[in-house]
Design an enzyme around this catalytic site. Structure first.
Site, short mmCIF file in Angstrom:
data_model
loop_
_atom_site.label_atom_id
_atom_site.label_comp_id
_atom_site.label_asym_id
_atom_site.label_seq_id
_atom_site.Cartn_x
_atom_site.Cartn_y
_atom_site.Cartn_z
CD GLU A 120 5.32 4.60 -4.25
OE1 GLU A 120 4.27 4.81 -3.61
OE2 GLU A 120 5.73 3.45 -4.53
NE ARG A 121 9.59 4.51 0.28
CZ ARG A 121 9.97 3.32 0.72
NH1 ARG A 121 11.25 2.96 0.66
NH2 ARG A 121 9.09 2.47 1.18
N GLY A 149 0.03 -3.00 5.47
CA GLY A 149 0.42 -1.74 4.87
C GLY A 149 1.85 -1.78 4.38
#
Length: 385
Positions: free
Chosen positions: A247-248, A134
């Site tokens: 992205e965050r 992940g």
């Protein structure tokens, strides 16, 4: 006085009005059907392209609208101001994937892929996560090894947003497995008639029902060296780490918008819900809970606005982006939980927007880097006293 985002202007307000109308006409009425089929209609992507929604922050020379992050923030916010429609994966397509091409691609790659993405002709996904990997991207096992003048890709990916519809997939893989993170590269796979490429099932999630999220398989998939993003091997991990703050921040923008929507939906519901001879909104507990929720939503909005300003100035650091991602996503879940509680039993019914927001919100604390990883990244920025 009603708070106004400090970066907002008349042009962006007009954009928001137009985008809102488009979503109310072309997206929100179809959400229930899209949830049943597990993905947005492919034709909707073409409509979004015609409306100028795709690749809004990509320069006009590459087919985009020539805007910046503020335009993307307005587009994303409007998506979440309706009835909780969340299946349209534009944030992955336009705000993440397109900027990998813009920031790292060769001139030929930009001209080859970005116009197709802006028009909706090509839907894009980025394949990072693997069944056993992940947040630890350095441990990926997918390989892309040179065989003559072609890369041969082998491996599998999972939880890939836009995976069922993607025409382009940015694959995170190892071109030199002996080098760990330094051996990671990003290679673009064009999926149409691509031998060895297969889509697995459209994953059945507890939320985001109308967003296709897939398993992808690569069995001796052959692509030319012109599909290596940037044209130089071993740059993938650096490219990923540089892009992740964006992205965050995108996740934080969406979280702030959903909080505001959940709050308004709950105010409307409690104002009309009669209990013991008066509206639920007149009761002190309700008013206090909503006062807390409004405060949290406001603080989130101000924090996110500050992050947007810093991003525009080029001063948003990875630590602050991580703070925004973990805190806003956590508050999003907390606020929606309180709002659902104020709906009583109706809040647990799927036809109520708050129930959908509740289910959709949970993944915010997982994707884009889990919140535990966010805290670790923030902790690394601490200076010992």
């Amino acid at each position: 006085m009603t708070y106004q985002s400090t970066w907002m202007n008349d042009e962006l307000r007009m954009l928001g009005d137009e985008i809102g109308k488009f979503y109310r006409t072309e997206m929100f009425p179809h959400e229930a059907r899209w949830q049943e089929q597990g993905h947005v209609d492919r034709a909707f992507w073409n409509k979004a392209g015609e409306a100028g929604i795709l690749c809004a922050s990509i320069p006009e020379e590459y087919g985009g609208a020539g805007g910046d992050f503020r335009h993307e923030a307005v587009i994303l916010t409007e998506q979440h101001r309706g009835s909780g429609a969340s299946g349209f994966g534009n944030s992955v397509h336009s705000q993440i994937c397109a900027h990998y091409f813009l920031d790292y691609g060769t001139e030929e790659q930009k001209k080859r892929w970005l116009p197709r993405m802006a028009s909706g002709e090509a839907v894009c996904a980025i394949a990072m996560t693997e069944p056993g990997t992940g947040s630890d991207l350095q441990s990926i096992k997918t390989t892309a090894l040179l065989d003559g003048n072609e890369y041969v890709i082998n491996g599998s990916k999972t939880f890939i947003s836009n995976g069922q519809l993607a025409d382009l997939v940015i694959v995170v893989c190892k071109t030199d497995p002996s080098q760990g993170g330094k051996g990671i590269s990003l290679i673009v796979v064009e999926t149409e008639n691509q031998e060895g490429f297969a889509r697995g099932r459209n994953l059945d999630k507890i939320g985001l029902k109308s967003q296709d999220t897939s398993e992808l398989f690569f069995d001796n998939v052959r692509v030319g060296p012109e599909n290596l993003l940037g044209g130089v091997e071993g740059q993938g991990f650096k490219q990923l780490m540089t892009a992740l703050p964006r992205e965050r921040l995108i996740l934080a923008v969406g979280g702030a918008a959903v909080m505001e929507t959940a709050l308004q939906v709950t105010i409307d519901y409690t104002a009309n819900r009669q209990v013991f001879g008066k509206s639920l909104l007149e009761m002190q507990n309700t008013r206090f809970k909503l006062a807390e929720a409004k405060t949290i939503a406001h603080v989130a909005r101000v924090f996110v606005d500050n992050c947007i300003e810093r991003f525009m100035q080029g001063t948003l650091d990875a630590s602050t982006a991580s703070m925004a991602k973990w805190w806003v996503s956590q508050m999003q879940c907390d606020v929606i939980d309180e709002c659902l509680q104020l709906h009583g039993g109706y809040g647990y019914m799927s036809e109520y927007p708050i129930a959908q927001m509740y289910a959709d919100a949970r993944v915010q604390k997982i994707y884009g880097g889990s919140n535990e990883i966010m805290k670790e990244l923030i902790a690394r920025s601490l200076v010992a006293s």
